[in-house]
Motif scaffolding. Sequence first.
Motif, PDB file in Angstrom:
ATOM      1  N   TYR A 169       0.741  -1.793   0.273  1.00  0.00           N
ATOM      2  CA  TYR A 169      -0.229   0.007  -0.444  1.00  0.00           C
ATOM      3  C   TYR A 169       0.875   1.154   0.063  1.00  0.00           C
ATOM      4  CZ  TYR A 169      -3.447  -3.100   0.416  1.00  0.00           C
ATOM      5  OH  TYR A 169      -4.495  -4.168   0.682  1.00  0.00           O
ATOM      6  N   HIS A 170       2.672   1.083  -0.072  1.00  0.00           N
ATOM      7  CA  HIS A 170       3.027   2.127  -0.022  1.00  0.00           C
ATOM      8  C   HIS A 170       2.512   2.654  -1.961  1.00  0.00           C
ATOM      9  CE1 HIS A 170       6.753   4.819  -1.098  1.00  0.00           C
ATOM     10  NE2 HIS A 170       6.879   4.460   0.749  1.00  0.00           N
ATOM     11  N   PRO A 171       3.219   4.745  -1.581  1.00  0.00           N
ATOM     12  CA  PRO A 171       2.725   5.071  -2.634  1.00  0.00           C
ATOM     13  C   PRO A 171       3.015   4.970  -3.915  1.00  0.00           C
ATOM     14  CG  PRO A 171       2.080   6.211  -0.542  1.00  0.00           C
ATOM     15  CD  PRO A 171       3.167   4.688  -0.032  1.00  0.00           C
ATOM     16  N   MET A 172       4.124   4.103  -3.875  1.00  0.00           N
ATOM     17  CA  MET A 172       5.679   4.272  -5.070  1.00  0.00           C
ATOM     18  C   MET A 172       4.628   2.899  -5.787  1.00  0.00           C
ATOM     19  SD  MET A 172       6.814   6.795  -5.318  1.00  0.00           S
ATOM     20  CE  MET A 172       8.296   6.264  -7.071  1.00  0.00           C
ATOM     21  N   TYR A 173       4.056   1.765  -4.322  1.00  0.00           N
ATOM     22  CA  TYR A 173       3.596   0.603  -5.229  1.00  0.00           C
ATOM     23  C   TYR A 173       2.195  -0.046  -5.639  1.00  0.00           C
ATOM     24  CZ  TYR A 173       4.072  -4.234  -5.576  1.00  0.00           C
ATOM     25  OH  TYR A 173       4.336  -5.614  -5.538  1.00  0.00           O
ATOM     26  N   PHE A 174       1.360   0.874  -4.528  1.00  0.00           N
ATOM     27  CA  PHE A 174      -0.381   1.106  -4.648  1.00  0.00           C
ATOM     28  C   PHE A 174      -0.953   0.519  -6.103  1.00  0.00           C
ATOM     29  CE2 PHE A 174      -4.586   1.821  -4.192  1.00  0.00           C
ATOM     30  CZ  PHE A 174      -5.302   1.160  -3.897  1.00  0.00           C
ATOM     31  N   ARG A 175      -1.528  -0.569  -6.483  1.00  0.00           N
ATOM     32  CA  ARG A 175      -2.358  -0.653  -7.943  1.00  0.00           C
ATOM     33  C   ARG A 175      -1.095  -0.300  -9.014  1.00  0.00           C
ATOM     34  NH1 ARG A 175      -7.930   0.500  -5.975  1.00  0.00           N
ATOM     35  NH2 ARG A 175      -8.386  -0.724  -4.703  1.00  0.00           N
ATOM     36  N   THR A 176      -0.234  -0.665  -9.368  1.00  0.00           N
ATOM     37  CA  THR A 176       1.202  -0.848 -10.287  1.00  0.00           C
ATOM     38  C   THR A 176       1.456  -2.179 -10.361  1.00  0.00           C
ATOM     39  OG1 THR A 176       2.931  -1.153  -8.457  1.00  0.00           O
ATOM     40  CG2 THR A 176       2.174   1.098  -9.383  1.00  0.00           C
ATOM     41  N   THR A 177       1.122  -3.232  -9.926  1.00  0.00           N
ATOM     42  CA  THR A 177       1.041  -4.672 -10.508  1.00  0.00           C
ATOM     43  C   THR A 177      -0.589  -5.228 -10.529  1.00  0.00           C
ATOM     44  OG1 THR A 177       3.037  -4.387  -9.397  1.00  0.00           O
ATOM     45  CG2 THR A 177       2.071  -6.765  -9.927  1.00  0.00           C
ATOM     46  N   ILE A 178      -0.615  -6.027 -11.168  1.00  0.00           N
ATOM     47  CA  ILE A 178      -1.486  -6.437 -11.551  1.00  0.00           C
ATOM     48  C   ILE A 178      -2.378  -7.668 -10.762  1.00  0.00           C
ATOM     49  CG2 ILE A 178      -0.659  -8.128 -13.118  1.00  0.00           C
ATOM     50  CD1 ILE A 178      -3.296  -8.077 -15.020  1.00  0.00           C
ATOM     51  N   CYS A 179      -3.600  -8.097 -10.757  1.00  0.00           N
ATOM     52  CA  CYS A 179      -4.051  -9.196  -9.257  1.00  0.00           C
ATOM     53  C   CYS A 179      -3.797 -10.270  -9.882  1.00  0.00           C
ATOM     54  CB  CYS A 179      -5.181  -8.030  -8.939  1.00  0.00           C
ATOM     55  SG  CYS A 179      -5.544  -9.658  -7.874  1.00  0.00           S
ATOM     56  N   ARG A 180      -2.517 -11.600  -9.508  1.00  0.00           N
ATOM     57  CA  ARG A 180      -3.465 -12.793 -10.340  1.00  0.00           C
ATOM     58  C   ARG A 180      -4.345 -13.246  -9.448  1.00  0.00           C
ATOM     59  NH1 ARG A 180       2.961 -14.642  -8.357  1.00  0.00           N
ATOM     60  NH2 ARG A 180       3.977 -13.130  -9.994  1.00  0.00           N
ATOM     61  N   ASP A 181      -5.189 -12.616  -8.524  1.00  0.00           N
ATOM     62  CA  ASP A 181      -6.328 -13.610  -7.765  1.00  0.00           C
ATOM     63  C   ASP A 181      -7.830 -13.421  -9.014  1.00  0.00           C
ATOM     64  OD1 ASP A 181      -5.314 -15.131  -6.637  1.00  0.00           O
ATOM     65  OD2 ASP A 181      -5.363 -13.498  -5.139  1.00  0.00           O
ATOM     66  N   MET A 182      -7.440 -12.079 -10.038  1.00  0.00           N
ATOM     67  CA  MET A 182      -8.309 -11.519 -10.113  1.00  0.00           C
ATOM     68  C   MET A 182      -9.614 -12.587 -11.697  1.00  0.00           C
ATOM     69  SD  MET A 182      -8.325  -8.772 -13.216  1.00  0.00           S
ATOM     70  CE  MET A 182      -7.039  -9.678 -14.363  1.00  0.00           C
ATOM     71  N   GLN A 183      -8.834 -13.004 -12.081  1.00  0.00           N
ATOM     72  CA  GLN A 183      -9.866 -14.232 -13.003  1.00  0.00           C
ATOM     73  C   GLN A 183     -10.611 -15.403 -11.592  1.00  0.00           C
ATOM     74  OE1 GLN A 183      -9.658 -14.197 -15.930  1.00  0.00           O
ATOM     75  NE2 GLN A 183      -8.769 -12.154 -16.033  1.00  0.00           N
TER      76      GLN A 183
END
Length: 437
Positions: free
Chosen positions: A343-357
């Motif tokens: 949840y760091h400002p430099m990391y948050f939602r910069t990578t796709i979720c692997r559980d999305m499917q």
Amino acid sequence: MEFIPEAGGIDSAFEENGFTPFAPPSAHWLATAFVDVQLLPLWSNDEENAEHAASILAFHVEPCEDFRSGVCRKKAESCFGYHYESQVRRCPVDVNSGQLMYWDAPCQAWSGDASFCPNGDACLFAHGFEEVSFHPAKYKTKLCNGRDCRGEGICCFAHGESELRHWASECYGYFSIVGPVLGFSAPQTSKLAAATSATAWDTSRRIAGQQAGAIQGKFRFCSAYPNVSQCRRGTACAFAHSRDEVKTPLLRVEEEEHQAEFMTEPFFTQSFKTLWCPIGAQHDWQSCVYAHTYQDARRRPDIGYGPQPCPYWSKKDTRAAYSQRCPLGLRCPYSHGAKEQLYHPMYFRTTICRDMQQRCPRQNLCAFYHKRAERRAVGPDTMDYTQPLKKKSLPPDWAASFLTPPFFQEGEAEQMSASQASGAAPGAWGPMPGSTS
């Protein structure tokens, strides 16, 4: 990257901030290593309702075959079998010996996001909300307050006085059994009195609440909140009955309730899991916006640490104080644990979720993006990881609060007081979720 502390070395940097690096374990800490296994009690069916015993021994222990076949219509939290690996619960009783396998005290090393503990299934402490809630010492020992109830057939709280297991905490509870051995008092209620006398039970709880108020003030909500009319202590309650009474920072009600318009980027990067949880009732820690353990908590990102994981951050010792987990403690320039990084400002939602499917169980609290529109663009990481954070960047009031977490439930306040008096380090005991009064 090699860590190069500022002039004077790690010890001087740490001591400059008022702490002692790698303080030696207390006598309390050493003692528990010897008594935890030997004192685990034996399970008894003698006073158990058959349905209660089935839930304690088997809820979310085995997978739901209907879900695996794609035909289960129940919600994951309401189905007797587990749907996701993150829901797996260890059976609390050894089927061969009848001895309990772990205590009702939560494991501080447990990472709910990764479903990981360095001690694995051999860990002597509860992994997550359900291992606490369905533990023999906790299951149906409090009345359900009706909030977030899964349904009477699956609820871990009692739906009526006849379902209450008054004796359970004394027979199976960590504080009741280990406490006296380590030199502090368990609640003075015998098994017979607890099972037969509601007056004796209420009296011990009232005394515990008064002692809790004297020790910690009203920094947590009453377990009956917001239905405070159900509180048996009334105006004598040592815990807050309104938001105005709570003497600790709170997030917005809308943020606590996960209202979509308030689940914003600034909320997740700056506020999520940065305040200790004031909620007195038993609840799901993973979906709670507050922090509960040092593995769950985030330092305020505005003090200036970066998104890279700390190579010194220790999760192995579940009873370690913050100063024992990293030599620089609060002044470390790295992220401490998964929450601080994700949840760091430099990391948050910069990578796709692997559980999305597969229907991400974290849903709108997920630190990864589910849609391209959610993907955030951030610049390069310019953090200087060779130097500790400056002392002046740590607000003193915040540092004091962060280093003294409320790692006990309202009924265990007197034990915490005793453990501190006997030399236990702050945070040595795992947090117990509260429950209805």
